[in-house]
Design a protein around this motif. Structure first.
Motif, PDB file in Angstrom:
ATOM      1  N   LEU A  86       0.971  -1.162  -0.079  1.00  0.00           N
ATOM      2  CA  LEU A  86       0.033  -0.175  -0.004  1.00  0.00           C
ATOM      3  C   LEU A  86       0.939   1.128   0.006  1.00  0.00           C
ATOM      4  N   ILE A  97      -0.887   2.918  -7.287  1.00  0.00           N
ATOM      5  CA  ILE A  97      -0.821   2.934  -5.972  1.00  0.00           C
ATOM      6  C   ILE A  97      -0.692   4.630  -5.540  1.00  0.00           C
ATOM      7  N   GLY A 143      -2.964   4.632  -2.439  1.00  0.00           N
ATOM      8  CA  GLY A 143      -3.229   3.344  -1.699  1.00  0.00           C
ATOM      9  C   GLY A 143      -4.207   2.382  -2.726  1.00  0.00           C
ATOM     10  N   ILE A 144      -5.208   1.344  -2.357  1.00  0.00           N
ATOM     11  CA  ILE A 144      -5.840   0.936  -3.163  1.00  0.00           C
ATOM     12  C   ILE A 144      -7.169   1.400  -3.244  1.00  0.00           C
ATOM     13  N   ASN A 177      -7.860   5.133   2.293  1.00  0.00           N
ATOM     14  CA  ASN A 177      -6.943   6.191   1.900  1.00  0.00           C
ATOM     15  C   ASN A 177      -6.999   7.601   2.339  1.00  0.00           C
TER      16      ASN A 177
END
Length: 375
Positions: A258, A266, A271-272, A316
């Motif tokens: 991450l 990313i 992040g995802i 995120n």
């Protein structure tokens, strides 16, 4: 005779003890004076789900660990005022269209429709005027082997820019084993687009756990995902997950990859925040889309769906701005959303499964949150 009667009575009591219960209570009043209702569905094993009529929101989801200790596994607010003043989609029913639509624009039968923009230049989760901020009508509740609550909402033609008068319904059903089934149904008066889901944010260690959710182990049966541009709109490509941070086929903790700044995807998502193309595709009955588990407590969540995609969002944009349950400031990585749905921006991408709904051909999506314990 007496012994038989006692046996029959004890059997009846056992069935009654296992039955799931539905109860209804006032949850507060919105700023415009509208009363909001809370419905709690409770299974015999202690699993329970509380749903607010505001946003048809899964406000609380209690699940036991391997020692029987219950914890709320969803992020949210302590009271109604939080959901009204700071809507963040936490646990809400999302519609008319979940996820992003590029430019807030789509064309249907040669006519272009403009939606509100609330995500840079895009429309996200209904453009800030979606189903998540409406007070749904409680149609019915019932107890029994399956406890159930039915919520309905009427969305007028032109509501938030979408065509067609839509009648939507969400049915929450909790069985004796603690499986929460959510069925989304809708009809329309004219061609439109619909893509509904639930936006619960989970931490199987328990909401507010000091270690966050990034030690949760995630499994997603998807060989491909849809990469995005810097505005988080899919490029149209289906990219293989092998040897990337997006490969969850064998299960791994969320924190792996991450923070990999060498992967542009990313970086874009912080992040995802991506859609996974489930290997199963569209199915008639719900099939596995994700498994999320906390090794320390043993709590396990399986997400099943009839839809072809799963948006995985690793929290995120949680930045400690708002105070959640029990006074917790939610920060990046404190929870993860697993949202079954059509692919993002499907109305503008012909290679994706269509989100079109026509009169006489109702929309339906069935998903399940199934909790258990890994001993």
């Amino acid at each position: 005779m007496a012994g038989g009667a006692v046996l029959a009575m004890s059997g009846a009591l056992a069935v009654a003890a296992q039955a799931a219960e539905a109860t209804q209570t006032p949850a507060g009043i919105l700023s415009d004076g509208t009363p909001v209702t809370a419905v709690t569905l409770k299974a015999g094993n202690g699993v329970s789900a509380t749903i607010l009529s505001f946003g048809a929101t899964l406000e609380k989801f209690m699940a036991p660990d391997r020692d029987g200790k219950l914890a709320d596994i969803t992020l949210g607010y302590d009271n109604l005022s939080g959901y009204e003043a700071h809507p963040n989609y936490w646990g809400a029913t999302i519609g008319r269209y979940a996820n992003r639509i590029a430019g807030g624009r789509f064309t249907l039968d040669d006519k272009t429709y403009q939606l509100p923009k609330n995500d840079r230049e895009n429309s996200l989760h209904g453009g800030g005027q979606g189903f998540d901020v409406r007070n749904w009508k409680v149609e019915s509740i019932k107890s029994g082997p399956v406890a159930q609550a039915v919520f309905s909402l009427e969305s007028a033609d032109g509501d938030a820019g979408y065509p067609g008068a839509v009648n939507a319904r969400v049915t929450y059903s909790l069985d004796e084993n603690g499986s929460l089934r959510i069925a989304f149904d809708a009809t329309t008066s004219e061609p439109t687009i619909i893509n509904m889901t639930n936006h619960a944010i989970f931490n199987m260690a328990g909401e507010g756990a000091p270690q966050g959710a990034m030690e949760n182990v995630l499994t997603v049966p998807a060989s491909h995902y849809t990469p995005v541009n810097e505005a988080l709109i899919p490029t149209g490509e289906l990219r293989g997950v092998e040897r990337t941070a997006f490969d969850f086929r064998k299960g791994k903790s969320l924190n792996q990859g991450l923070r990999d700044g060498t992967d542009q995807q990313i970086v874009y998502g912080r992040g995802i925040d991506h859609n996974f193309a489930l290997d199963k595709g569209v199915t008639k009955e719900p099939e596995l889309a994700a498994r999320l588990e906390d090794p320390a407590s043993g709590r396990v969540l399986e997400v099943l769906t009839t839809e072809p995609g799963l948006q995985v969002y690793s929290g995120n944009f949680l930045d400690g701005t708002f105070v959640g349950k029990h006074g917790h400031l939610y920060r990046m990585g404190d929870g993860i959303a697993l949202e079954p749905q059509k692919f993002p921006d499907s109305p503008n991408q012909s290679s994706f499964v269509s989100a079109r709904v026509d009169p006489g051909k109702p929309y339906r999506h069935v998903m399940i949150y199934r909790v258990s314990v890994d001993r």
